[in-house]
Design an enzyme around this catalytic site. Structure first.
Site, PDB file in Angstrom:
ATOM      1  CG  LEU A  50     -22.713  -0.417  -4.612  1.00 31.37           C
ATOM      2  CD1 LEU A  50     -23.048  -0.992  -5.973  1.00 31.37           C
ATOM      3  CD2 LEU A  50     -23.189   1.034  -4.505  1.00 31.37           C
ATOM      4  CE  LYS A 101      -5.673  -7.490   2.156  1.00 25.25           C
ATOM      5  NZ  LYS A 101      -6.328  -8.755   1.744  1.00 25.25           N
ATOM      6  CD  GLU A 120      -0.350 -24.805  -1.501  1.00 23.68           C
ATOM      7  OE1 GLU A 120      -0.496 -25.511  -2.526  1.00 23.68           O
ATOM      8  OE2 GLU A 120      -1.163 -23.947  -1.127  1.00 23.68           O
ATOM      9  N   GLY A 128      -1.979 -22.608   0.985  1.00 26.45           N
ATOM     10  CA  GLY A 128      -0.892 -21.694   1.321  1.00 26.45           C
ATOM     11  C   GLY A 128      -0.726 -20.582   0.319  1.00 26.45           C
ATOM     12  CG  HIS A 176      17.660   9.305   4.352  1.00 22.09           C
ATOM     13  ND1 HIS A 176      17.966   7.967   4.441  1.00 22.09           N
ATOM     14  CD2 HIS A 176      18.204   9.900   5.453  1.00 22.09           C
ATOM     15  CE1 HIS A 176      18.691   7.763   5.535  1.00 22.09           C
ATOM     16  NE2 HIS A 176      18.836   8.930   6.164  1.00 22.09           N
ATOM     17  CE  LYS A 186     -25.037 -13.195  -5.329  1.00 23.65           C
ATOM     18  NZ  LYS A 186     -24.927 -14.644  -5.633  1.00 23.65           N
ATOM     19  N   GLY A 235     -19.624  -5.571  -3.199  1.00 19.90           N
ATOM     20  CA  GLY A 235     -19.299  -6.967  -3.437  1.00 19.90           C
ATOM     21  C   GLY A 235     -18.408  -7.610  -2.386  1.00 19.90           C
TER      22      GLY A 235
END
Length: 467
Positions: A43, A56, A202, A180, A444, A40, A45
């Site tokens: 693409l 992010k 929270e 929270g 490492h 709807k 979502g």
């Protein structure tokens, strides 16, 4: 009622083009099935346009801001002059746009019929869009979720959800975050890095309450150090707003004033008014009930099934869970008999600063399942990890194992530790023993090395263990 072009009956009709829907469509097409995908809006979502990706991007901008703020501590002459939200939004929207164009190209490459419009399930084998019915031998419901609010709490004005928060064109001076959990803590982290006065409210006893208690405590310590305020264990009572801001009241009488209130109390399934119940699909509080193979129990006229994937199915509401379920359903329809997606094996990451990454059982869950005397736990402090010291992050890797058995739970806390959950998932999913992981060579200096050290310690041969 008009049918789809030339009375086409597709092998698969997918309702919803988010992570679960498009992955089902793409995989089904790869397996040679004809596919109709109904969406709807855009693409990709919520995840691509209003959730995972834009948030992010904001979190990375926040990381850069913190790096500039603390540059002098590592001998770099830099300073933070401020946050240009127009620039941040241009950066964020550019990422979303490029990924969106990529998805559009993949739809064409897979020769999928994309129908743009609001779809509704009008029969077990038919989705209707603007008066046209698209029929499928199998149907996949993947209509996603929406930002919830609390009874009596009206959204609007200075009371916003994450959808509005990612589109702010200026940095607020202060924000109260109601909730929270993952979303609330991520936005709190971003805004604090942008210089905002943040308070989290929270009702549960701790932040990110679904995570291992040790991870919650570590996040709360880090937030206190960053001067992110939070109130836990007290329920929200109400909010008023005026030209000066919002005025939040808790049931114990505490009040908080801020410029905005972010409502981050979870997400609800988008199923209302879509014809699911009328077609025979079982709903529970709006969620679609399925078996372990994501079948709703409703058969189509062509002998196929109506499936459901993603946030409308009870369980973890994570984009990658929906993505995996979409692939699973496509392969199930194609007769490949794939292994079901198990929620406990789905990795979970809270992308705040510090990050929390986990997979498998928490310590409490493991003890409840196996018994106190049948569980061993080890925490490896990142103080012994060279790369973590270079990055200036604190935290730990926590392993939960059955006594004399495999690792059943993995938790990591620290800056960028979400990148380590991939190996954590392999360890837990493949029921690895500490001795087996300890024998692997970890590069490492990397934060990944902390996983090797943790397993070495649990196997009885600690080298860089710090208390």
């Amino acid at each position: 009622m008009p049918e789809s072009p030339a009375d086409t009956v597709y092998d698969v009709v997918v309702l919803g083009g988010g992570s679960g829907g498009y992955s089902a469509a793409f995989r089904a097409a790869e397996l040679g099935l004809s596919v109709c995908l109904v969406e709807k809006a855009e693409l990709g979502g919520t995840c691509l346009h209003r959730g995972c990706i834009p948030t992010k991007a904001l979190l990375h901008a926040a990381e850069v801001a913190d790096s500039a703020r603390h540059a002098a501590s590592i001998g770099v002459r830099a300073q933070l002059d401020g946050i240009d939200m127009a620039g941040v939004n241009t950066y964020k929207d550019g990422i979303v746009s490029r990924l969106y164009k990529g998805l559009q190209g993949l739809v064409k490459a897979h020769k999928i019929t994309l129908v743009e419009g609001e779809g509704r399930l009008v029969a077990a084998d038919a989705v209707e869009v603007d008066g046209t019915r698209y029929r499928g031998k199998d149907v996949v419901l993947a209509t996603g979720s929406y930002s919830k609010t609390l009874p009596g709490l009206e959204l609007g004005g200075r009371v916003i959800t994450s959808e509005q928060a990612i589109r702010l064109d200026s940095v607020p001076k202060s924000v109260v975050v109601l909730g929270g959990g993952v979303i609330g803590c991520e936005f709190a982290s971003v805004w604090k890095s942008f210089g905002v006065d943040v308070t989290i409210v929270e009702a549960l006893p701790r932040l990110v309450a679904a995570e291992d208690e040790a991870a919650s405590k570590a996040l709360e310590r880090a937030f206190r150090k960053r001067k992110i305020a939070f109130s836990t264990g007290v329920r929200f009572k109400g909010v008023t707003q005026d030209d000066s801001g919002v005025h939040v009241e808790l049931e114990d009488g505490k009040t908080f004033d801020a410029e905005l209130l972010l409502v981050a109390v979870g997400r609800g399934p988008t199923t209302d008014g879509l014809g699911y119940a009328e077609a025979g699909v079982t709903l529970d509080r709006g969620f679609v009930i399925t078996d372990d193979r994501l079948r709703t129990g409703v058969k189509t006229d062509g002998g196929g099934d109506v499936y459901a994937v993603g946030d409308i199915v009870p369980g973890l509401q994570l984009a990658h869970r929906g993505f995996a379920q979409g692939i699973f359903v496509a392969e199930e329809i194609a007769g490949q008999q794939p292994a079901p997606v198990v929620d406990a094996m789905v990795p979970r990451v809270t992308y705040s600063n510090p990050e929390i990454a986990s997979v498998g059982l928490t310590e409490r869950q493991a003890r409840e399942l196996h018994g106190d005397d049948q569980v061993e736990v080890l925490e490896y402090n990142l103080g012994g990890n060279g790369k973590s010291q270079i990055l200036g992050t604190a935290g730990f890797v926590k392993l939960v194992r059955q006594k004399d058995g495999p690792v059943v739970g993995f938790v990591a806390v620290g800056e960028r530790m979400g990148e380590q959950v991939g190996e954590g998932q392999l360890i837990v999913s493949w029921e690895a023993f500490p001795e087996e992981v300890a024998a692997l060579v970890h590069a490492h200096p990397t934060q990944n090395e902390s996983l090797g050290e943790a397993h070495m310690a649990l196997a009885g041969k600690p080298l860089h263990s710090h208390s």
